[in-house]
Design a protein around this motif. Structure first.
Motif, short mmCIF file in Angstrom:
data_model
loop_
_atom_site.label_atom_id
_atom_site.label_comp_id
_atom_site.label_asym_id
_atom_site.label_seq_id
_atom_site.Cartn_x
_atom_site.Cartn_y
_atom_site.Cartn_z
N VAL A 189 10.72 -11.70 -7.33
CA VAL A 189 11.47 -12.83 -6.67
C VAL A 189 10.88 -14.11 -7.29
O VAL A 189 9.62 -14.33 -7.26
N LEU A 190 11.80 -15.05 -7.67
CA LEU A 190 11.35 -16.09 -8.33
C LEU A 190 10.29 -16.30 -9.27
O LEU A 190 9.56 -16.95 -9.47
N GLY A 191 10.51 -14.92 -10.23
CA GLY A 191 9.31 -14.84 -10.98
C GLY A 191 8.03 -14.08 -10.67
O GLY A 191 7.34 -13.72 -11.50
N PHE A 192 7.99 -14.00 -9.28
CA PHE A 192 6.89 -13.48 -8.73
C PHE A 192 7.08 -12.00 -8.67
O PHE A 192 8.20 -11.42 -8.35
N GLN A 193 6.02 -11.09 -8.68
CA GLN A 193 5.99 -9.76 -8.23
C GLN A 193 6.16 -9.73 -6.67
O GLN A 193 5.48 -10.70 -6.26
N LEU A 194 7.03 -8.81 -6.19
CA LEU A 194 7.33 -9.11 -4.97
C LEU A 194 6.23 -9.10 -3.96
O LEU A 194 6.02 -9.82 -3.03
N HIS A 195 5.25 -7.89 -4.06
CA HIS A 195 3.96 -8.04 -3.30
C HIS A 195 3.22 -9.38 -3.36
O HIS A 195 2.98 -9.73 -2.31
N TYR A 196 3.15 -9.88 -4.64
CA TYR A 196 2.34 -11.33 -4.48
C TYR A 196 2.85 -12.42 -3.79
O TYR A 196 2.63 -13.10 -3.02
N PHE A 197 4.50 -12.43 -4.02
CA PHE A 197 5.14 -13.33 -3.15
C PHE A 197 5.19 -13.22 -2.03
O PHE A 197 4.85 -14.27 -1.12
N LEU A 198 5.24 -12.19 -1.33
CA LEU A 198 5.28 -11.95 0.18
C LEU A 198 3.87 -12.24 0.76
O LEU A 198 3.77 -12.83 1.96
N THR A 199 2.97 -11.79 -0.01
CA THR A 199 1.33 -12.03 0.65
C THR A 199 1.00 -13.51 0.50
O THR A 199 0.48 -14.15 1.33
N ALA A 200 1.14 -14.16 -0.77
CA ALA A 200 0.62 -15.30 -1.10
C ALA A 200 1.16 -16.52 -0.35
O ALA A 200 1.06 -17.52 0.09
N TRP A 256 0.88 -1.38 0.07
CA TRP A 256 -0.15 -0.05 -0.04
C TRP A 256 0.74 1.39 -0.04
O TRP A 256 0.71 2.25 -0.81
N VAL A 257 2.11 1.15 0.78
CA VAL A 257 2.66 2.30 1.01
C VAL A 257 3.68 2.44 -0.11
O VAL A 257 3.95 3.86 -0.83
N ALA A 258 4.36 1.59 -0.66
CA ALA A 258 5.35 1.47 -1.59
C ALA A 258 4.90 0.71 -2.96
O ALA A 258 5.65 -0.30 -3.27
N THR A 259 3.77 1.12 -3.63
CA THR A 259 3.27 0.22 -4.42
C THR A 259 4.14 -0.28 -5.79
O THR A 259 4.23 -1.16 -5.99
N ASP A 260 4.73 0.74 -6.36
CA ASP A 260 5.57 0.61 -7.41
C ASP A 260 6.71 -0.19 -7.18
O ASP A 260 6.96 -1.20 -7.94
N PHE A 261 7.32 0.06 -6.03
CA PHE A 261 8.56 -0.96 -5.71
C PHE A 261 8.21 -2.29 -5.58
O PHE A 261 8.85 -3.24 -6.13
N MET A 262 7.08 -2.36 -4.75
CA MET A 262 6.48 -3.77 -4.56
C MET A 262 6.15 -4.76 -5.78
O MET A 262 6.15 -5.67 -5.91
N THR A 263 5.51 -4.16 -6.72
CA THR A 263 5.03 -4.47 -7.92
C THR A 263 5.93 -4.56 -8.92
O THR A 263 5.83 -5.52 -9.87
N SER A 264 7.07 -3.83 -8.94
CA SER A 264 8.15 -3.78 -10.06
C SER A 264 9.24 -5.04 -9.81
O SER A 264 9.74 -5.37 -10.59
N THR A 265 9.47 -5.20 -8.39
CA THR A 265 10.48 -5.89 -8.07
C THR A 265 10.20 -7.49 -8.24
O THR A 265 9.04 -7.66 -7.94
#
Lengths: 141, 551
Positions: free
Chosen positions: A79-90, A68-77
C-alpha cells in the motif's frame, strides 16, 4: 463488592445542593462500579467508553495480530509502496488512535450537551474562587 | 533483548570537532529557555508545581506533546526501528495509542480528583501515608531510570556539537539542565514547553524534509512517503528492516506495547498536564491536540529510520552491522549523511537537546515534589515550612542529577529501551492503582499497598534482573534469572504485571474493610458530570474541604 451502606445522616447534611435541571440525581450517593453504572450519565458514558475501547483494541493489536496470523499476505501486499503490515502498524494504529480520541472528545461534548453540562461557566466561577485557590493549594503543601 | 551499549561510531559523525554554528544555535536556545524561565521565576511552592493551571487546549496539547517528546522519542524510536525492525514499531504504537486509554479512563477523573501528583492521589484515595510513600518512591524510581536515558542522549549530542568526549558531554548538559530546572520551576517550564515544542518539532521536521527533498524521496508528506524506501531496504538489502517477529516474538511485541500504553497512563509527569488546562472540556481536547502534535514526531521518526538506514547502507556499510550508538544518533546521522549543511544538522542536534531538557525538567520536578511533599513533609516533618520543602526539593534534584549523570556515563541499553523500562515500571505499579482507584470505589488501602508491592516486584524486579549483571561482574549471563526475563522483560513487565497487580488489589480489597464513606464520595465526585470550579478538587466538593478521616 459488598452491599452499599446507606448514607449516614452526616453525609445527608453534606448533600450537594441541586440547582434543578440535569442533576436530579445526587452523584455523590451513587456507587461507582465500572461494570454496574448507577446513574444514567454513567451508563451513557460507559457505553461510549466501552464501544470506543473495542474499536481501539482492534486498531492497536489488530495489525500485529494479523501479521502474526497471515504473515505472507501481510508482508507481500503493498500500500503506497509500504508493505501492508508495516503500513498498518506504523501509520494505521497511531492515526487510528487519534481518530478515536477525537471521536471520544466529540461524544463527550454530545453527552455534556444532553445532560446540560456547561464548561464555560467554570471560567467565571474561577474568577470568584480566586481566594479559595490559594487556600486549596496551600493545603496540599 | 537488553544488551550493553558500546559507545562506538564509525560514521565520522563525531569527527568534526567543535562546531561553531550548531553550538551557537544551542546556546541561543538554552539562553532563551533560561530567559523565559527567569521571566516566570518561582514565586511560591504552588507555582512551582502546577503553574497556576490556566492554559487553553491547543497550548496544553503542545505542552503534553513536549513533555512526551523526550530524547527517547526524538532519537530513540528511530533508533529502535532501524535497529530492531518491526519490533521497534511497538514503541511507536504504544506511545501513541496509549493516549486514548488515558483520555477515556483517567484524564477527566484524575483532574476532578484534583491532586497534583501520583503520591498525592494514592495518599488521599487510599487514605494511607504508607501508600503515599510507596507511590512517591516509585515516582523517584521512574524519574531516575528515565533521566539516565535522557543523559545518554544529551551526551551523544554534545559529542557532535562540541566535539568533546561523551563523558564530558553528559556532565556538561546535565549540569545545564539541573541549573535550569532549579531556577525556573514548573511555571517557567510550562511556558517553555509550548515554546520548546515549536522549536523542537521544527528542528526535527527540518531535518526530515531537507533529507527527503535533497535525496528526492519525499515532497510534502514524508510521513507517508517513505514506503518505497522502506520496502526497498527490506526486499533488496536485508529483510530484517521490516521482517515481523525476527528480533522478538509476538508475545514480546504485545507485552512491550501494553507496557508502554499502561506506562502512558501511569507516568506522573504526563498526568500533571491535565491540571494545567482551564476546564475539563479543554483538558479532553488538549489530549487530542497532544496526540496530533505527538504524531508529527512519531510518524516522522519511522521515516527517519528508513531514510537513515538507506543512507547508512550507501555511505557507511551494511546497516545490519550498525552499532547501538550509531542507531541512537540516527536522526542526526541521517541529516549528516544526506550531506546537509552543518548548521542544519546542528539545528537537528540542538532540537534533540531541547527534547531532553524539556522532559528532564518535568521529571526533576516530579521527583523533587515526591521527595519534598510526600516523603519529607508527610512522613518525616509534618510542619515543614514552604522554604524547607523548597530546599529539600532542590537538594533532591541535585542529588538525583549527580547519580543519574554517573549512570548515564555507562548507559545500560538503547535510549528507547531504558525509557521503556521506566514506562513499564509506571505502568505496572501506578496504572492499576489509578485505574481501580477511580473506577471501583471499594478498592481499599490494604489492597492498594499489597498491589503496589506486587507491582514493584514485577516492574522493578525485572529491571534489576536484567540491568544488574551489567554493573556487577560477579553475575554472569544476561539476567539473574533468565526465565523471569523471558516472561517478564524489563521493558515489558506490564502485560504480566498489570493483571497480577489488579487481581491482588481486588482480592485483598474484598477481604478488608471497605474504604470510609468520604473516600467513596471522592470517587463518586470524579465521575459526576457536574462541572467543578477550576481549582476545586473532588475533596472540596465531596466533603466541603474536610480532610479524609484517616489522613
Amino acid at each position: 463488592m459488598t452491599a452499599d451502606e446507606s448514607p449516614t445522616t452526616e453525609t445527608e447534611e453534606r448533600r450537594f445542593e441541586t440547582d434543578g435541571g440535569y442533576d436530579t440525581v445526587d452523584y455523590l450517593d451513587e456507587k461507582i462500579h465500572m461494570f454496574k453504572p448507577a446513574t444514567p450519565f454513567m451508563k451513557d458514558h460507559l457505553k461510549v467508553i466501552w464501544g470506543l475501547f473495542a474499536v481501539w483494541m482492534l486498531f492497536t493489536f489488530g495489525p500485529v495480530t494479523a501479521t502474526w496470523v497471515a504473515t505472507d499476505f501481510m508482508t507481500s501486499t503493498q500500500v503506497l509502496g509500504f508493505q501492508l503490515h508495516y503500513f498498518l502498524t506504523a501509520i494505521g494504529s497511531p492515526v487510528g488512535a487519534l481518530v478515536l480520541c477525537a471521536a471520544y472528545a466529540w461524544q463527550r461534548d454530545r453527552l455534556d450537551a444532553q445532560y446540560g453540562v456547561d464548561h464555560e461557566t467554570e471560567a467565571e466561577a474561577e474568577a470568584e474562587a480566586g481566594k479559595a485557590v490559594a487556600a486549596d493549594g496551600g493545603e496540599q503543601a | 533483548m537488553i544488551e550493553p551499549v558500546l559507545l562506538e561510531s564509525t560514521t565520522g559523525l563525531f569527527d568534526g570537532g567543535f562546531k561553531l554554528i550548531p553550538a551557537l544555535t544551542l546556546a541561543a536556545m538554552l539562553a532563551l529557555f533560561l530567559g523565559v524561565g527567569w521571566f516566570f521565576r518561582v514565586a511560591s511552592v504552588d507555582d512551582m508545581w502546577v503553574a497556576g493551571r490556566s492554559i487553553g487546549s491547543i497550548e496544553n496539547g503542545m505542552a503534553i506533546a513536549a513533555n512526551w517528546m523526550s530524547v527517547a522519542a526524538y532519537l530513540g524510536v528511530a533508533s529502535t526501528v532501524a535497529f530492531l525492525g518491526y519490533f521497534g514499531l511497538a514503541y511507536v504504537v504504544g506511545w501513541t495509542t496509549g493516549y486514548f486509554i488515558l483520555l477515556i479512563f483517567l484524564a477527566a477523573q484524575f483532574r476532578r480528583f484534583g491532586k497534583y501528583t501520583a503520591p498525592d492521589f494514592v495518599g488521599d484515595r487510599y487514605y494511607s501515608d504508607l501508600g503515599r510513600a510507596i507511590a512517591a518512591t516509585t515516582t523517584l524510581l521512574i524519574a531516575f531510570v528515565y533521566i539516565i536515558a535522557q543523559g545518554n542522549g544529551l551526551g551523544l549530542m554534545a559529542q557532535y556539537i562540541f566535539g568533546v568526549s561523551y563523558e564530558v558531554g553528559v556532565v556538561l548538559l546535565m549540569t545545564i539542565t539541573i541549573g535550569y530546572v532549579a531556577l525556573s520551576g514548573m511555571l517557567g517550564a510550562t511556558k517553555n514547553m509550548t515554546f520548546q515544542y515549536i522549536i523542537l518539532i521544527s528542528a526535527f521536521l527540518l531535518g526530515l524534509y531537507a533529507t527527503g527533498w535533497t535525496q528526492g524521496w519525499s515532497t510534502v508528506l514524508p510521513f507517508i512517503e517513505y514506503g518505497s524506501q522502506s520496502t526497498e531496504i527490506a526486499t533488496e538489502i536485508d529483510r530484517q528492516f521490516t521482517e515481523p517477529f525476527q528480533d522478538a516474538t509476538y508475545y514480546h511485541w504485545v507485552a512491550l506495547c501494553v507496557s508502554l500504553i499502561a506506562g502512558t497512563c501511569g507516568l506522573p509527569h504526563v498526568l500533571v498536564r491535565f491540571y494545567t488546562a482551564d476546564n475539563e472540556r479543554n483538558a479532553r481536547w488538549g489530549t487530542v491536540w497532544g496526540l496530533v502534535f505527538t504524531l508529527l514526531l512519531f510518524l516522522g521518526t519511522t521515516a527517519y529510520a528508513a531514510y537513515g538506514t538507506l543512507l547508512y547502507q550507501e555511505n557507511v556499510g551494511e546497516y545490519t552491522e550498525m552499532t547501538g550508538t550509531e542507531a541512537d544518533t540516527l536522526v542526526v546521522l541521517t541529516a549528516h549523511l544526506a550531506e546537509l549543511p552543518d548548521w542544519l544538522v546542528g539545528i537537528v542536534a540542538a532540537g534533540a537537546v531541547a527534547a531532553g531538557l524539556a522532559t528532564t525538567a518535568g521529571l526533576f520536578i516530579s521527583a523533587s515534589s515526591a521527595a519534598a511533599h510526600d516523603i519529607y513533609t508527610n512522613l518525616y516533618k509534618e510542619d515543614a515550612s514552604q522554604r524547607e520543602q523548597m530546599i529539600v526539593g532542590r537538594l533532591t534534584i541535585l542529588g538525583l542529577g549527580a547519580v543519574v549523570t554517573y549512570l548515564a556515563l555507562n548507559p545500560p541499553a538503547l535510549i528507547a529501551e531504558v525509557v521503556g523500562m521506566s514506562f513499564a515500571l509506571a505502568g505496572t505499579v501506578l496504572f492499576p492503582v489509578f485505574f481501580l482507584g477511580l473506577w471501583w470505589e471499594d478498592a481499599t488501602r490494604e489492597g492498594a499497598i499489597a498491589g503496589m508491592f506486587v507491582g514493584l516486584f514485577f516492574g522493578f524486579g525485572s529491571i534489576v534482573n536484567e540491568i544488574l549483571p551489567q554493573y556487577v561482574s560477579a553475575i554472569s549471563g544476561d539476567a539473574i534469572v533468565p526465565a523471569f526475563a523471558t516472561v517478564v522483560p524489563a521493558t515489558s513487565s506490564s502485560l504480566v504485571g498489570v493483571p497480577a497487580v489488579m487481581l491482588t488489589i481486588i482480592v485483598v480489597s474484598m477481604f478488608t474493610e471497605d474504604p470510609p464513606e468520604d473516600v467513596k464520595r471522592l470517587v463518586r465526585q470524579c465521575h459526576s458530570p457536574k462541572p467543578m470550579k477550576k481549582m476545586d478538587s473532588a475533596e472540596d466538593v465531596a466533603t466541603d474541604g474536610a480532610t479524609p478521616a484517616d489522613d
